[in-house]
Design a protein around this motif. Structure first.
Motif, PDB file in Angstrom:
ATOM      1  N   ALA A  55       0.841  -1.205   0.000  1.00  0.00           N
ATOM      2  CA  ALA A  55       0.000   0.000   0.000  1.00  0.00           C
ATOM      3  C   ALA A  55       0.873   1.250   0.000  1.00  0.00           C
ATOM      4  N   LYS A  61      -4.300   5.040  -6.671  1.00  0.00           N
ATOM      5  CA  LYS A  61      -5.217   5.113  -5.529  1.00  0.00           C
ATOM      6  C   LYS A  61      -6.003   3.811  -5.356  1.00  0.00           C
ATOM      7  N   LYS A  64      -3.777   1.116  -3.951  1.00  0.00           N
ATOM      8  CA  LYS A  64      -3.519   1.392  -2.540  1.00  0.00           C
ATOM      9  C   LYS A  64      -4.722   0.982  -1.690  1.00  0.00           C
ATOM     10  N   LEU A  65      -5.915   1.372  -2.120  1.00  0.00           N
ATOM     11  CA  LEU A  65      -7.133   1.025  -1.378  1.00  0.00           C
ATOM     12  C   LEU A  65      -7.384  -0.477  -1.368  1.00  0.00           C
ATOM     13  N   LEU A  68      -5.105  -1.869   1.254  1.00  0.00           N
ATOM     14  CA  LEU A  68      -5.575  -1.505   2.590  1.00  0.00           C
ATOM     15  C   LEU A  68      -6.828  -2.283   2.980  1.00  0.00           C
ATOM     16  N   ASN A  69      -7.710  -2.512   2.033  1.00  0.00           N
ATOM     17  CA  ASN A  69      -8.903  -3.323   2.328  1.00  0.00           C
ATOM     18  C   ASN A  69      -8.531  -4.779   2.597  1.00  0.00           C
ATOM     19  N   ASP A  72      -7.194  -4.892   6.027  1.00  0.00           N
ATOM     20  CA  ASP A  72      -8.284  -4.850   7.002  1.00  0.00           C
ATOM     21  C   ASP A  72      -8.889  -6.235   7.198  1.00  0.00           C
ATOM     22  N   ILE A 110      -5.126   1.997   9.889  1.00  0.00           N
ATOM     23  CA  ILE A 110      -5.644   1.602   8.578  1.00  0.00           C
ATOM     24  C   ILE A 110      -6.818   2.506   8.196  1.00  0.00           C
ATOM     25  N   TRP A 113      -5.643   5.888   7.152  1.00  0.00           N
ATOM     26  CA  TRP A 113      -4.979   5.835   5.841  1.00  0.00           C
ATOM     27  C   TRP A 113      -6.024   5.719   4.724  1.00  0.00           C
ATOM     28  N   ILE A 114      -7.028   4.872   4.939  1.00  0.00           N
ATOM     29  CA  ILE A 114      -8.091   4.715   3.942  1.00  0.00           C
ATOM     30  C   ILE A 114      -8.829   6.047   3.762  1.00  0.00           C
ATOM     31  N   ASN A 115      -9.162   6.713   4.865  1.00  0.00           N
ATOM     32  CA  ASN A 115      -9.859   7.994   4.772  1.00  0.00           C
ATOM     33  C   ASN A 115      -9.030   9.035   4.025  1.00  0.00           C
ATOM     34  N   CYS A 117      -6.855   8.440   1.720  1.00  0.00           N
ATOM     35  CA  CYS A 117      -6.864   8.062   0.297  1.00  0.00           C
ATOM     36  C   CYS A 117      -8.181   8.472  -0.353  1.00  0.00           C
TER      37      CYS A 117
END
Length: 120
Positions: A55, A61, A64-65, A68-69, A72, A110, A113-115, A117
């Protein structure tokens, strides 16, 4: 997470601390579960770090998401291992609470970071 390298990110250090903790407490697990249950915990544990690195390195983007998902989901699986470990009495309440706190700290990182992005 605009840092010059991954070692400067908070999530990286929190996750490294988590790895050290899990390595330490799984040494106490019974021998009959070390080749199966502990092995799976560690595979997911190190896969989580790989996802953090992916990530961080991703320029796209969406990529990366996606990482990150996936991270999670991996963390949620590690929560399941914590619950099973406690129910099977491989760890005590203090270990379970510490494991849960560490996971919650990672989840906050996490989520942040997601927010960030999604706002880009």
């Amino acid at each position: 997470m605009k840092k010059s390298n991954i070692e400067e990110t908070r999530l990286y250090h929190v996750y490294l601390d988590y790895i050290s903790y899990i390595e330490m407490i799984t040494e106490k697990y019974p021998k009959n579960v070390k080749e199966t249950f502990v092995k799976q915990i560690k595979e997911d544990l190190y896969y989580g770090m790989r996802l953090i690195l992916r990530a961080y390195k991703a320029f796209d983007k969406k990529e990366k998401l996606d990482n990150l998902n996936e991270l999670d989901i991996t963390i949620k699986m590690l929560k399941v291992y914590a619950r099973i470990s406690y129910k099977k009495k491989y760890i005590n309440l203090k270990n379970y609470e510490a494991w849960s706190r560490k996971i919650n700290n990672i989840c906050m990182g996490i989520g942040g970071w997601i927010n960030s992005c999604l706002k880009q």
